[in-house]
Design a protein around this motif. Structure first.
Motif, PDB file in Angstrom:
ATOM      1  N   THR A 306      59.155 -33.629 -43.891  1.00 42.21           N
ATOM      2  CA  THR A 306      59.402 -34.577 -42.802  1.00 42.21           C
ATOM      3  C   THR A 306      59.609 -33.851 -41.486  1.00 42.21           C
ATOM      4  O   THR A 306      59.018 -34.207 -40.448  1.00 42.21           O
ATOM      5  N   SER A 307      60.431 -32.815 -41.517  1.00 43.90           N
ATOM      6  CA  SER A 307      60.830 -32.136 -40.282  1.00 43.90           C
ATOM      7  C   SER A 307      59.668 -31.415 -39.614  1.00 43.90           C
ATOM      8  O   SER A 307      59.526 -31.444 -38.386  1.00 43.90           O
ATOM      9  N   THR A 308      58.846 -30.741 -40.402  1.00 50.07           N
ATOM     10  CA  THR A 308      57.714 -30.010 -39.822  1.00 50.07           C
ATOM     11  C   THR A 308      56.783 -30.939 -39.072  1.00 50.07           C
ATOM     12  O   THR A 308      56.404 -30.676 -37.919  1.00 50.07           O
ATOM     13  N   PHE A 309      56.408 -32.034 -39.694  1.00 54.30           N
ATOM     14  CA  PHE A 309      55.468 -32.946 -39.033  1.00 54.30           C
ATOM     15  C   PHE A 309      56.114 -33.606 -37.808  1.00 54.30           C
ATOM     16  O   PHE A 309      55.453 -33.771 -36.776  1.00 54.30           O
ATOM     17  N   ALA A 310      57.398 -33.957 -37.907  1.00 52.14           N
ATOM     18  CA  ALA A 310      58.077 -34.566 -36.763  1.00 52.14           C
ATOM     19  C   ALA A 310      58.162 -33.592 -35.592  1.00 52.14           C
ATOM     20  O   ALA A 310      57.971 -33.974 -34.428  1.00 52.14           O
ATOM     21  N   LEU A 311      58.448 -32.325 -35.892  1.00 53.12           N
ATOM     22  CA  LEU A 311      58.572 -31.324 -34.830  1.00 53.12           C
ATOM     23  C   LEU A 311      57.229 -31.037 -34.177  1.00 53.12           C
ATOM     24  O   LEU A 311      57.115 -31.015 -32.947  1.00 53.12           O
ATOM     25  N   VAL A 312      56.199 -30.833 -34.994  1.00 50.92           N
ATOM     26  CA  VAL A 312      54.885 -30.475 -34.449  1.00 50.92           C
ATOM     27  C   VAL A 312      54.300 -31.607 -33.610  1.00 50.92           C
ATOM     28  O   VAL A 312      53.586 -31.362 -32.633  1.00 50.92           O
ATOM     29  N   ASN A 313      54.614 -32.845 -33.967  1.00 51.04           N
ATOM     30  CA  ASN A 313      54.165 -33.973 -33.127  1.00 51.04           C
ATOM     31  C   ASN A 313      54.576 -33.779 -31.674  1.00 51.04           C
ATOM     32  O   ASN A 313      53.861 -34.190 -30.749  1.00 51.04           O
ATOM     33  N   GLN A 314      55.744 -33.174 -31.470  1.00 55.68           N
ATOM     34  CA  GLN A 314      56.270 -33.021 -30.112  1.00 55.68           C
ATOM     35  C   GLN A 314      55.917 -31.674 -29.487  1.00 55.68           C
ATOM     36  O   GLN A 314      55.706 -31.575 -28.274  1.00 55.68           O
ATOM     37  N   THR A 315      55.890 -30.611 -30.301  1.00 56.84           N
ATOM     38  CA  THR A 315      55.674 -29.275 -29.719  1.00 56.84           C
ATOM     39  C   THR A 315      54.212 -28.974 -29.418  1.00 56.84           C
ATOM     40  O   THR A 315      53.920 -28.197 -28.500  1.00 56.84           O
ATOM     41  N   LEU A 316      53.297 -29.556 -30.163  1.00 57.16           N
ATOM     42  CA  LEU A 316      51.884 -29.197 -29.993  1.00 57.16           C
ATOM     43  C   LEU A 316      51.362 -29.411 -28.571  1.00 57.16           C
ATOM     44  O   LEU A 316      50.695 -28.521 -28.031  1.00 57.16           O
ATOM     45  N   PRO A 317      51.634 -30.556 -27.927  1.00 57.29           N
ATOM     46  CA  PRO A 317      51.111 -30.714 -26.558  1.00 57.29           C
ATOM     47  C   PRO A 317      51.589 -29.616 -25.601  1.00 57.29           C
ATOM     48  O   PRO A 317      50.825 -29.153 -24.748  1.00 57.29           O
ATOM     49  N   TYR A 318      52.839 -29.182 -25.760  1.00 54.72           N
ATOM     50  CA  TYR A 318      53.350 -28.096 -24.918  1.00 54.72           C
ATOM     51  C   TYR A 318      52.699 -26.768 -25.289  1.00 54.72           C
ATOM     52  O   TYR A 318      52.365 -25.960 -24.408  1.00 54.72           O
ATOM     53  N   ALA A 319      52.529 -26.526 -26.581  1.00 53.15           N
ATOM     54  CA  ALA A 319      51.891 -25.284 -27.020  1.00 53.15           C
ATOM     55  C   ALA A 319      50.471 -25.184 -26.485  1.00 53.15           C
ATOM     56  O   ALA A 319      50.020 -24.106 -26.064  1.00 53.15           O
ATOM     57  N   LEU A 320      49.758 -26.309 -26.477  1.00 57.42           N
ATOM     58  CA  LEU A 320      48.392 -26.320 -25.955  1.00 57.42           C
ATOM     59  C   LEU A 320      48.363 -25.964 -24.470  1.00 57.42           C
ATOM     60  O   LEU A 320      47.491 -25.212 -24.011  1.00 57.42           O
ATOM     61  N   ARG A 321      49.330 -26.468 -23.728  1.00 53.55           N
ATOM     62  CA  ARG A 321      49.363 -26.188 -22.292  1.00 53.55           C
ATOM     63  C   ARG A 321      49.715 -24.737 -22.012  1.00 53.55           C
ATOM     64  O   ARG A 321      49.132 -24.097 -21.129  1.00 53.55           O
ATOM     65  N   ILE A 322      50.667 -24.189 -22.780  1.00 56.41           N
ATOM     66  CA  ILE A 322      51.016 -22.780 -22.584  1.00 56.41           C
ATOM     67  C   ILE A 322      49.846 -21.892 -22.987  1.00 56.41           C
ATOM     68  O   ILE A 322      49.532 -20.900 -22.314  1.00 56.41           O
ATOM     69  N   ALA A 323      49.178 -22.231 -24.091  1.00 55.63           N
ATOM     70  CA  ALA A 323      48.041 -21.440 -24.554  1.00 55.63           C
ATOM     71  C   ALA A 323      46.912 -21.453 -23.528  1.00 55.63           C
ATOM     72  O   ALA A 323      46.221 -20.448 -23.315  1.00 55.63           O
ATOM     73  N   ARG A 324      46.728 -22.568 -22.867  1.00 53.42           N
ATOM     74  CA  ARG A 324      45.647 -22.697 -21.875  1.00 53.42           C
ATOM     75  C   ARG A 324      45.994 -22.018 -20.557  1.00 53.42           C
ATOM     76  O   ARG A 324      45.184 -21.293 -19.982  1.00 53.42           O
ATOM     77  N   ASP A 325      47.224 -22.227 -20.096  1.00 53.42           N
ATOM     78  CA  ASP A 325      47.577 -21.812 -18.734  1.00 53.42           C
ATOM     79  C   ASP A 325      48.558 -20.648 -18.666  1.00 53.42           C
ATOM     80  O   ASP A 325      48.852 -20.163 -17.571  1.00 53.42           O
ATOM     81  N   GLY A 326      49.078 -20.202 -19.794  1.00 50.74           N
ATOM     82  CA  GLY A 326      50.074 -19.139 -19.768  1.00 50.74           C
ATOM     83  C   GLY A 326      51.300 -19.562 -18.972  1.00 50.74           C
ATOM     84  O   GLY A 326      51.738 -20.715 -19.047  1.00 50.74           O
ATOM     85  N   MET A 327      51.856 -18.652 -18.195  1.00 51.06           N
ATOM     86  CA  MET A 327      53.061 -18.949 -17.429  1.00 51.06           C
ATOM     87  C   MET A 327      52.821 -19.988 -16.343  1.00 51.06           C
ATOM     88  O   MET A 327      53.753 -20.619 -15.844  1.00 51.06           O
ATOM     89  N   ASP A 328      51.568 -20.187 -15.962  1.00 47.81           N
ATOM     90  CA  ASP A 328      51.269 -21.232 -14.976  1.00 47.81           C
ATOM     91  C   ASP A 328      51.649 -22.618 -15.499  1.00 47.81           C
ATOM     92  O   ASP A 328      51.926 -23.527 -14.713  1.00 47.81           O
ATOM     93  N   ALA A 329      51.656 -22.778 -16.828  1.00 47.41           N
ATOM     94  CA  ALA A 329      52.055 -24.070 -17.397  1.00 47.41           C
ATOM     95  C   ALA A 329      53.481 -24.408 -16.997  1.00 47.41           C
ATOM     96  O   ALA A 329      53.814 -25.570 -16.738  1.00 47.41           O
ATOM     97  N   LEU A 330      54.336 -23.395 -16.903  1.00 48.75           N
ATOM     98  CA  LEU A 330      55.730 -23.612 -16.512  1.00 48.75           C
ATOM     99  C   LEU A 330      55.838 -23.885 -15.019  1.00 48.75           C
ATOM    100  O   LEU A 330      56.668 -24.678 -14.576  1.00 48.75           O
ATOM    101  N   ARG A 331      54.998 -23.232 -14.249  1.00 51.40           N
ATOM    102  CA  ARG A 331      55.019 -23.459 -12.798  1.00 51.40           C
ATOM    103  C   ARG A 331      54.547 -24.872 -12.458  1.00 51.40           C
ATOM    104  O   ARG A 331      54.998 -25.470 -11.482  1.00 51.40           O
ATOM    105  N   LYS A 332      53.658 -25.416 -13.275  1.00 54.23           N
ATOM    106  CA  LYS A 332      53.126 -26.752 -13.029  1.00 54.23           C
ATOM    107  C   LYS A 332      54.074 -27.856 -13.496  1.00 54.23           C
ATOM    108  O   LYS A 332      53.988 -28.988 -13.024  1.00 54.23           O
ATOM    109  N   ASP A 333      54.956 -27.533 -14.441  1.00 52.93           N
ATOM    110  CA  ASP A 333      55.804 -28.547 -15.055  1.00 52.93           C
ATOM    111  C   ASP A 333      57.263 -28.097 -14.989  1.00 52.93           C
ATOM    112  O   ASP A 333      57.709 -27.284 -15.798  1.00 52.93           O
TER     113      ASP A 333
END
Length: 367
Positions: A306-333
């Motif tokens: 239960t916990s893994t799927f619930a957590l990944v539902n929320q973390t994946l969108p952020y992980a995708l943004r960091i993977a794409r933009d690196g530290m710029d993802a933090l500067r944008k958000d």
């Protein structure tokens, strides 16, 4: 970006940071995912599923060698050697209660982004919320179990039976954890009192529970009275990024009933009960003044599927943004930037700095 998914090594921690579906999404967007062999087994996710999703199965050292490592729990001392200055670490950190880890991250120069301090514009904590929901619901379930006589408790059924009064439950804190704990306790038929500092929150809780529980202002006299009257006390206090205040004091324990139970969900942040200390799933409880204390610091790890799927539902969108933009993802958000706890050898979470007595800068200053 090259992304590493190591296997969690905390005692009986069976969650994993990314599901095969999340890995497939990352790979489709051009990223390389290195998953440690066996990382998902505790959550019922086999290596073959990760391989089919496009991950490369690797050793722990190879997973930690990635540009960004995504985890569930904070690194343990045996993993400190993997920390380095060109690593982005994305996980729960809870640094206010982890001084040695804080110093290790600072010494290594690691960029540490903590799930628990990523913030939305409305002030909510999207990456903490799913595990708070799980832990809150588990707190009542666990408390009911330890109220059983053979577990050291008073020998009470939480909801009672016709003709016999139910157990009394005090929930200290009316946030996500407290609300979910109260929901399960009310559903099981217990007599529930929930305490919070915010009158607006108490109004909300009174409305949604439609009079099925008692709301009280979280003052010292009210906490003392609620603790004394209760069979189960659930600590559900959160100050984002900071140590939890000690609201249930050592002096209150002798007033509690023999065999009553305390479950302190705030133990990750040092706990809101003065006598709490972190325990593990294989040795979860201890007794002080006749009161059973449950202080497992990774409660959702007991229900990893239960916990893994619930957590990944929320973390994946952020992980995708960091993977794409690196530290710029933090500067944008700015909300994601609030997740930055360490950067280039500097502490970037003032609440942690205050708790540990370490000079800090804001994320904006570090970026």
């Amino acid at each position: 970006m090259i992304i590493g998914i190591p296997k969690e090594i905390k005692t009986l921690e069976n969650r994993v940071a990314m599901t095969p579906g999340a890995v497939e999404t990352l790979v489709r967007q051009g990223h390389t995912v290195l998953t440690e062999t066996g990382a998902g087994l505790g959550s019922g996710l086999g290596d073959e599923e990760y391989a089919a999703a496009g991950a490369r199965l690797v050793t722990a050292a190879e997973a930690w060698g990635a540009q960004m490592v995504i985890k569930v729990k904070e690194p343990l001392e045996s993993e400190f050697g993997y920390l380095r200055d060109d690593l982005i670490l994305f996980t729960y950190l809870h640094l206010a209660a982890a001084e040695s880890l804080t110093h290790a991250l600072l010494k290594a120069g690691t960029t540490g982004i903590a799930y628990e301090t990523v913030t939305l514009p409305d002030g909510s904590l999207p990456l903490l919320m799913p595990m708070s929901e799980v832990a809150g619901r588990m707190a009542t379930q666990v408390g009911a179990h330890y109220l059983e006589k053979n577990q050291g408790g008073r020998g009470m059924l939480l909801g009672g039976v016709p003709g016999v009064a139910p157990a009394s439950v005090a929930v200290i804190g009316g946030g996500v954890v407290g609300t979910n704990a109260a929901r399960i306790a009310v559903g099981m038929g217990a007599h529930v009192t929930i305490l919070d500092l915010s009158h607006k929150r108490l109004q909300y809780l009174d409305d949604i529970f439609q009079g099925r529980l008692t709301t009280m202002a979280s003052t010292e006299p009210n906490i003392r009275a609620a603790v004394q009257a209760s069979d189960l006390v659930i600590g559900a206090v959160l100050v984002p990024g900071a140590k939890a205040p000690k609201l249930v004091t050592r002096e209150m324990l002798p007033t509690m009933k023999e065999g009553s139970v305390i479950v302190d969900v705030a133990v990750d942040q040092g706990g809101c009960v003065e006598t709490i200390r972190a325990t593990t799933h294989d040795d979860p409880v201890y007794v002080v003044d006749g009161v059973v204390h449950y202080g497992v610091a990774n409660m959702p790890g007991a229900v990893p599927r239960t916990s893994t799927f619930a957590l990944v539902n929320q973390t994946l969108p952020y992980a995708l943004r960091i993977a794409r933009d690196g530290m710029d993802a933090l500067r944008k958000d700015p909300g994601l930037a609030l997740g930055l706890n360490t950067c280039k050898g500097r502490l970037t979470c003032p609440a942690v700095g205050q708790a540990l007595g370490i000079d800090s800068v804001t994320p904006a200053q570090a970026l």
